[in-house]
Design a protein around this motif. Structure first.
Motif, PDB file in Angstrom:
ATOM      1  N   GLY A 179       7.889  -1.026  10.988  1.00 62.07           N
ATOM      2  CA  GLY A 179       6.955  -1.044   9.869  1.00 62.07           C
ATOM      3  C   GLY A 179       5.923  -2.123  10.111  1.00 62.07           C
ATOM      4  N   PHE A 190       1.788  -3.638   2.787  1.00 58.92           N
ATOM      5  CA  PHE A 190       1.684  -2.480   3.678  1.00 58.92           C
ATOM      6  C   PHE A 190       0.385  -1.720   3.432  1.00 58.92           C
ATOM      7  CE2 PHE A 190       6.196  -3.457   3.311  1.00 58.92           C
ATOM      8  CZ  PHE A 190       6.569  -3.489   4.650  1.00 58.92           C
ATOM      9  N   ASP A 242       5.071   1.427   2.445  1.00 56.19           N
ATOM     10  CA  ASP A 242       5.769   1.686   3.697  1.00 56.19           C
ATOM     11  C   ASP A 242       6.469   3.042   3.598  1.00 56.19           C
ATOM     12  OD1 ASP A 242       7.097   0.337   6.308  1.00 56.19           O
ATOM     13  OD2 ASP A 242       8.603   1.506   5.230  1.00 56.19           O
TER      14      ASP A 242
END
Length: 350
Positions: free
Chosen positions: A75, A88, A96
């Motif tokens: 990630g 993210f 994510d």
């Protein structure tokens, strides 16, 4: 940011003081014998590692060199963050796709609801529970080498050979103290005196490493080891960031012949340079560190094509992967954009 607050890197200027990094990490380990309650298991864990961060970049390199892409998913937060957490923002909807979270902080709080420290990368998250397992980045890469052997690719190099571990540990500790953290001591010094002490320590260490590497291709033995990974991630950021932004300006990397050739040698080795995103690196440091760069202006340079110039280090011998072989092509979805890396640009032209 006050002295009582934690940044997501543990890095900020405190007037009049020398920079001290908080190294009290979550020391839980993922091991083959499950002694900390987290067994080595393919598909169970997600490595959260921002390309911008040198400590996280180490884990991306080692994961690729050992061929752990199918066993441990990756990630990637964006290059910038606020005082609370890495986010993210590169993913669709800012979430994510595996963990289903917007902030890495959520994974930390899933395990420690009152976690009081910085939300740092790299971090390994247990996907079934959504809880962070560890952010102990020096141990993460060693465990990739020693605990995850069942999932290493065929031909994976031995980055932590038992016969050389004592020397690797010694060199790695010197690199961390004097170089990896040394550039931060310069950049986040809270006084002229603290800065000058840090500056001289850093360049004394770089001079010593130059002397060592003048007669041998790699830091320990005749193959790439963990020690080389740890030095590389600082060297590759030196001219884009540390020379100017952190005032490490006695010389650029390109003006230190041995280290510049050594860094190019590693950069051109599969698994090293193809993990580097120069755009994210610059954006992270120049945008996030507002106490050093309040304008948040990101420099355009330096020139990247020079990273592909001949280095001549083959004359020193050495076998990059020992008895093993280079990793294959970068996994789909993990390639660095062409405008952020000369290796990617070259691949697109071919």
């Amino acid at each position: 940011m006050s002295q009582d607050e934690y940044s997501t890197e543990g890095s900020y200027v405190t007037a009049g003081e020398e920079f001290n990094r908080d190294t009290d990490y979550i020391e839980t380990r993922i091991t083959a014998d499950e002694r900390d309650g987290y067994p080595v298991e393919a598909g169970r864990y997600r490595l959260v590692a921002a390309r911008a961060c040198p400590w996280a970049n180490r884990t991306i390199i080692v994961r690729r060199l050992l061929g752990l892409e199918d066993a441990i998913s990756l990630g990637m937060p964006g290059p910038t963050h606020d005082s609370r957490s890495w986010t993210f923002d590169l993913d669709p909807g800012g979430v994510d796709p595996v963990l289903g979270i917007e902030r890495l902080q959520q994974a930390y709080f899933a395990r420690f609801p009152d976690y009081p420290k910085g939300i740092t990368v790299p971090a390994i998250v247990d996907v079934p529970t959504g809880a962070v397992v560890t952010n102990d980045y020096p141990q993460i890469t060693l465990d990739f080498s020693t605990e995850w052997t069942a999932f290493h690719r065929q031909g994976a190099p031995d980055l932590y050979p038992e016969a050389h571990r004592e020397e690797i540990d010694r060199i790695a500790q010197e690199i961390y103290t004097e170089v990896n953290n040394g550039v931060y001591r310069c950049g986040f010094a809270g006084s002229q005196e603290a800065y000058e002490r840090a500056y001289h320590r850093l360049f004394a260490a770089l001079d010593s490493l130059s002397e060592r590497l003048a007669t041998q291709r790699y830091l320990v033995g005749d193959t790439i080891t963990e020690a080389d990974v740890r030095l590389f991630t600082t060297l590759v950021r030196f001219d884009p960031v540390y020379h100017g932004h952190f005032k490490c300006n006695r010389a650029k990397l390109t003006e230190m012949p041995v280290l510049w050739a050594y860094a190019r040698d590693l950069f051109q080795t599969p698994g090293f340079g193809d993990t580097v995103d120069f755009t994210q690196i610059k954006e992270h440091y120049y945008v996030v560190h507002t106490d050093i760069n309040p304008s948040q202006i990101v420099p355009t340079g330096p020139e990247l094509a020079d990273w592909l110039s001949p280095h001549g280090r083959e004359e020193l011998g050495g076998r990059p992967f020992g008895e093993g072989s280079p990793p294959g092509p970068v996994a789909e979805g993990e390639r660095v954009p062409a405008d952020a890396n000369p290796l990617s640009a070259l691949a697109e032209q071919q």
